[in-house]
Write a protein that holds these residues in place. Structure first.
Motif, short mmCIF file in Angstrom:
data_model
loop_
_atom_site.label_atom_id
_atom_site.label_comp_id
_atom_site.label_asym_id
_atom_site.label_seq_id
_atom_site.Cartn_x
_atom_site.Cartn_y
_atom_site.Cartn_z
N ASP A 283 -2.25 -8.43 -12.67
CA ASP A 283 -1.69 -7.80 -11.37
C ASP A 283 -0.49 -8.63 -10.72
OD1 ASP A 283 -3.78 -5.99 -11.69
OD2 ASP A 283 -5.18 -7.32 -10.60
N PHE A 284 -0.38 -9.98 -11.37
CA PHE A 284 0.45 -10.86 -10.44
C PHE A 284 2.10 -10.42 -10.67
CE2 PHE A 284 -1.89 -14.79 -9.36
CZ PHE A 284 -2.99 -14.32 -9.22
N ALA A 285 2.45 -10.15 -11.86
CA ALA A 285 3.84 -9.63 -11.90
C ALA A 285 4.15 -8.44 -11.20
CB ALA A 285 4.23 -9.53 -13.10
N PRO A 286 3.34 -7.21 -11.38
CA PRO A 286 3.49 -6.09 -10.39
C PRO A 286 3.64 -6.34 -8.97
CG PRO A 286 1.73 -5.61 -12.21
CD PRO A 286 1.97 -7.19 -12.18
N THR A 287 2.64 -7.22 -8.77
CA THR A 287 2.57 -7.72 -7.17
C THR A 287 3.99 -8.21 -6.54
OG1 THR A 287 0.37 -7.76 -7.41
CG2 THR A 287 1.11 -9.06 -5.19
N VAL A 288 4.39 -9.33 -7.45
CA VAL A 288 5.54 -10.11 -6.93
C VAL A 288 6.97 -8.84 -6.73
CG1 VAL A 288 7.48 -11.47 -7.47
CG2 VAL A 288 5.09 -12.14 -7.40
N LEU A 289 6.90 -7.88 -7.96
CA LEU A 289 7.90 -7.09 -7.93
C LEU A 289 7.67 -6.14 -6.58
CD1 LEU A 289 8.23 -6.17 -11.55
CD2 LEU A 289 9.78 -7.73 -10.18
N SER A 290 6.33 -5.66 -6.38
CA SER A 290 6.26 -4.65 -5.19
C SER A 290 6.49 -5.42 -3.85
CB SER A 290 4.76 -4.52 -5.46
OG SER A 290 4.17 -3.83 -4.24
N LEU A 291 6.33 -6.83 -3.71
CA LEU A 291 6.68 -7.58 -2.52
C LEU A 291 8.06 -7.39 -2.38
CD1 LEU A 291 4.15 -10.16 -2.76
CD2 LEU A 291 4.14 -8.63 -0.98
N VAL A 292 9.16 -7.40 -3.49
CA VAL A 292 10.44 -7.72 -3.00
C VAL A 292 11.03 -6.43 -3.29
CG1 VAL A 292 10.32 -9.87 -3.85
CG2 VAL A 292 11.06 -8.16 -5.50
N ASP A 293 10.28 -5.31 -3.43
CA ASP A 293 10.61 -4.05 -3.55
C ASP A 293 11.78 -3.56 -4.71
OD1 ASP A 293 10.71 -1.27 -2.45
OD2 ASP A 293 12.27 -1.29 -1.24
N VAL A 294 11.04 -4.37 -5.94
CA VAL A 294 11.77 -3.95 -7.11
C VAL A 294 10.82 -3.06 -8.11
CG1 VAL A 294 12.32 -4.97 -9.44
CG2 VAL A 294 13.24 -5.85 -7.33
N LYS A 295 11.18 -1.99 -8.31
CA LYS A 295 10.23 -1.14 -9.29
C LYS A 295 9.49 -1.86 -10.42
CE LYS A 295 9.95 3.42 -11.79
NZ LYS A 295 9.18 3.00 -12.64
N VAL A 296 8.24 -1.60 -10.26
CA VAL A 296 7.43 -2.27 -11.35
C VAL A 296 7.50 -1.29 -12.85
CG1 VAL A 296 5.18 -2.64 -12.09
CG2 VAL A 296 5.70 -3.06 -9.66
N PRO A 297 7.90 -2.03 -13.77
CA PRO A 297 8.24 -1.22 -14.95
C PRO A 297 6.70 -0.54 -15.19
CG PRO A 297 8.91 -3.37 -15.20
CD PRO A 297 8.11 -3.37 -13.77
N ASP A 298 6.89 0.50 -15.93
CA ASP A 298 5.58 1.45 -16.35
C ASP A 298 4.93 0.70 -17.57
OD1 ASP A 298 6.60 3.52 -14.85
OD2 ASP A 298 7.82 4.53 -16.16
N TYR A 299 5.68 0.00 -18.30
CA TYR A 299 4.65 -0.77 -19.20
C TYR A 299 3.69 -1.98 -18.90
CZ TYR A 299 7.92 -4.92 -19.12
OH TYR A 299 8.84 -6.05 -18.82
#
Length: 607
Positions: A283-299
């Motif tokens: 969950d860590f990589a998606p969370t960082v991207l979510s915090l900075v408003d970068v789309k989380v890749p589907d993979y």
């Protein structure tokens, strides 16, 4: 000139992220300690001296159910950097460099593309082919201070003072009293264990001091109000039966996240609170991207627990174990908020397989010596004995995971529920950990394992079914396993031979002898192990294992050396080849060389 510069920076910020000014995007700081579970004051450990982290927890969100996906650093860091589950990538084995599929980016790349300055100080250890362009800086001098004015940053600082190597040399003077240190029930109160535990608490205290220094530096730079800070450990640890092992002590990690007031809305609960949400490294990589408003890749296979792209809480936290250094093993684990389930796929192997690096801590040998002398109770002895196929622990009632409930009828419903969850997880991500590493090594030369698993060449359903019966310790499965030795798939044949080892089934002699001529070396080695363990053809087994040491596949050599280490004096025909391997120039991760040296030492001691 200053005005022009400011205008240019503003234009750059808008171009990078229309509608959001660069200075409004949060900085992200990761402070990562090594090899420690939740032995902190804020998590209720009264013996720990961790004032900085304890104060930090009071001002942050403390996650009480955070877990590493693996109980060791390199595979767990692979999860962190990719946002993917290593058994789906073929990257579960310790310190391997099998490639990831081309679409997988180390997630800091997405931050760089969004205008972030990314910096890593300094450990990578990502267990796959490196992607150096994920970082603007990666060295022991890397710092967010080198970014452009106003540029947001993502910075990682690794604190290695608590790493297990800190116990390799006993310190003469300690702050924490060895006579007062709390020991888990599985550890006997040897002088060495008490000393190592006290020394470990000293190292945690120093880690806490270093954490406080980094936090103060952030404040001194005037960045605290614009920076979201994560503190976590890369896996549990560190004394024997924690790091590398599938218990709470190996997988449960501290996680404390602070969001300053301007970003508090990105969390679903208040600072200073405790979250019971299940969180894993997926969950860590998606969370960082979510915090900075970068789309989380589907993979990516996890879900954000903070930011604008938060996902619902998962019902389970999954974990895995593959090869650790020079010793081969395989387990999978499922954790909910009350229970931990473990499925051991090589139950014939004892928990405490000798690992040269682990044994550098004086405490391990002191524990082993008492076992050999017959001076341990049942709980303390378990580490030195073969594993059950399944383990189930009520973590609330049994935080040290010493009472296996898998055979208790009162817990049958929970056992079946978690067993089913494990089975579904293996299939959903096409777990390639069932493929012997000697075969993985050859596949990875041309194809990432993730792609191979989806190529139509990997019959996962049949492989899992065979592995299940092979490792269930049910003697009624022996005929089916003997039949499976003739399957077209070498992975099926490997598990069939392995199952006959687990069962010690003498009925498979003829089929196993035929398998000594198998075209796949991993199958020949597995068949040799079964023939040796059952005593049905020890000379043939030793001859086949000796021949495997001549293979140009390092993981075939390693697999054979693991078996030969069980044979004592009978290993004599293989000693010359083991000496040749041991004499090679050792790189850091040449585990066959390490295993050969162990075999030679054990063989000498058996004379």
């Amino acid at each position: 000139m200053n005005l022009i510069r400011k205008i240019l920076l503003a234009i750059l910020a808008i171009a990078l992220h229309p509608g959001v000014r660069a200075q409004d995007r949060p900085n992200i700081l990761w402070i990562v300690s090594e090899d420690n579970t939740v032995l902190l004051g804020s998590y209720g450990d009264k013996f720990a001296t961790t004032p900085n982290l304890d104060q930090f927890a009071k001002e942050s969100i403390r996650y009480q159910n955070a877990f590493s996906t693996a109980p060791v650093c390199a595979p767990s860091r692979n999860t962190l950097i990719t946002g993917m589950y290593p058994p789906s990538l073929g990257t579960e084995h310790m310190r391997s460099t099998y490639p990831s599929p081309s679409f997988v980016k180390f997630f800091p790349k997405y931050l760089r593309e969004a205008g972030y300055y990314t910096t890593n100080n300094a450990k990578k250890d990502y267990n796959t082919t490196d992607q150096p362009d994920a970082w603007d800086e990666s060295s022991n001098k890397a710092t967010y201070k080198n970014r452009k004015p106003g540029q947001p940053f993502f910075a990682v600082f690794n604190l290695n003072v608590s790493h297990e190597s800190s116990l390799h040399e006993p310190l003469p003077a300690l702050k924490h009293d060895p006579e007062k240190v709390p020991l888990p029930p599985y550890h006997p109160a040897t002088a060495e264990l008490k000393h190592d535990w006290a020394q470990y608490y000293d190292k945690l205290e120093e880690m806490d001091r270093q954490f406080g220094k980094l936090l103060q530096e952030l404040k001194d730079e005037g960045l605290a109000e614009n920076t979201i800070v994560f503190y976590y450990a890369d896996n549990g640890g560190v004394l024997a039966r924690s790091k590398r092992f599938m218990y709470e002590s190996g997988l449960h990690v501290p996680l404390i996240v602070h969001l300053p007031p301007k970003y508090a809305h990105l969390a679903s609960q208040k600072q200073g609170s405790v979250s019971d949400r299940l969180v894993t490294f997926l969950d860590f990589a998606p969370t960082v991207l979510s915090l900075v408003d970068v789309k989380v890749p589907d993979y990516m296979q996890g879900g954000a627990f903070l930011g604008r792209q938060q996902k619902p809480e998962p019902p389970y936290a999954f974990g895995f174990r593959g090869r650790m250094d020079e010793r081969i093993d395989m387990s999978r684990s499922v954790r909910d908020k009350k229970y931990r389930y473990i499925r051991n796929y090589l139950p014939n192997k004892i928990y405490g397989q000798y690992l040269e690096y682990l044994w550098r801590a004086p405490s391990v040998k002191s524990w082993e010596d008492l076992y050999k002398a017959g001076k341990l109770n049942a709980v303390q002895s378990k580490f030195w004995e073969p594993k059950p196929a399944e383990e189930l622990f009520d973590v609330e009632a049994d935080p040290h995971n010493i009472h296996n409930l898998a055979g208790d009828p009162k817990h049958k419903k929970e056992l079946e529920r978690l067993r089913k969850a494990n089975a579904q997880w293996l299939r959903s991500y096409r777990d390639v950990g069932f493929i012997p590493e000697a075969i993985i090594y050859e596949i990875a030369k041309t194809t990432p394992l993730f792609d191979y698993a989806r190529s139509g060449k990997y019959d996962l359903e049949k492989v899992i079914a065979t592995a299940d019966i092979a490792t269930s310790r049910n003697a009624s499965h022996a005929p089916a396993l003997i039949t499976a030795l003739g399957d077209n798939d070498p992975v099926i044949r490997y598990w069939a031979a392995t199952g006959l080892t687990v069962l010690k089934a003498t009925s498979g002699k003829a089929a196993l002898q035929k398998a000594l001529k198998d075209q796949e070396v991993a199958v020949r080695i597995a068949a040799a192990e079964a023939l040796y363990v059952t005593g049905t053809d020890k000379p043939g087994a030793i001859a086949s294992l000796t021949d495997a040491l001549k293979s140009d596949n390092p993981y075939a050599r390693l697999q054979a050396l693991n078996v030969l280490d069980l044979t004592g004096k009978d290993a004599a025909p293989a000693i010359a080849d083991a000496e040749r391997i041991a004499a090679q120039k050792a790189e850091m991760f040449d585990y066959d060389i390490r295993a050969a040296k162990v075999l030679l030492s054990n063989y000498k001691n058996s004379q």
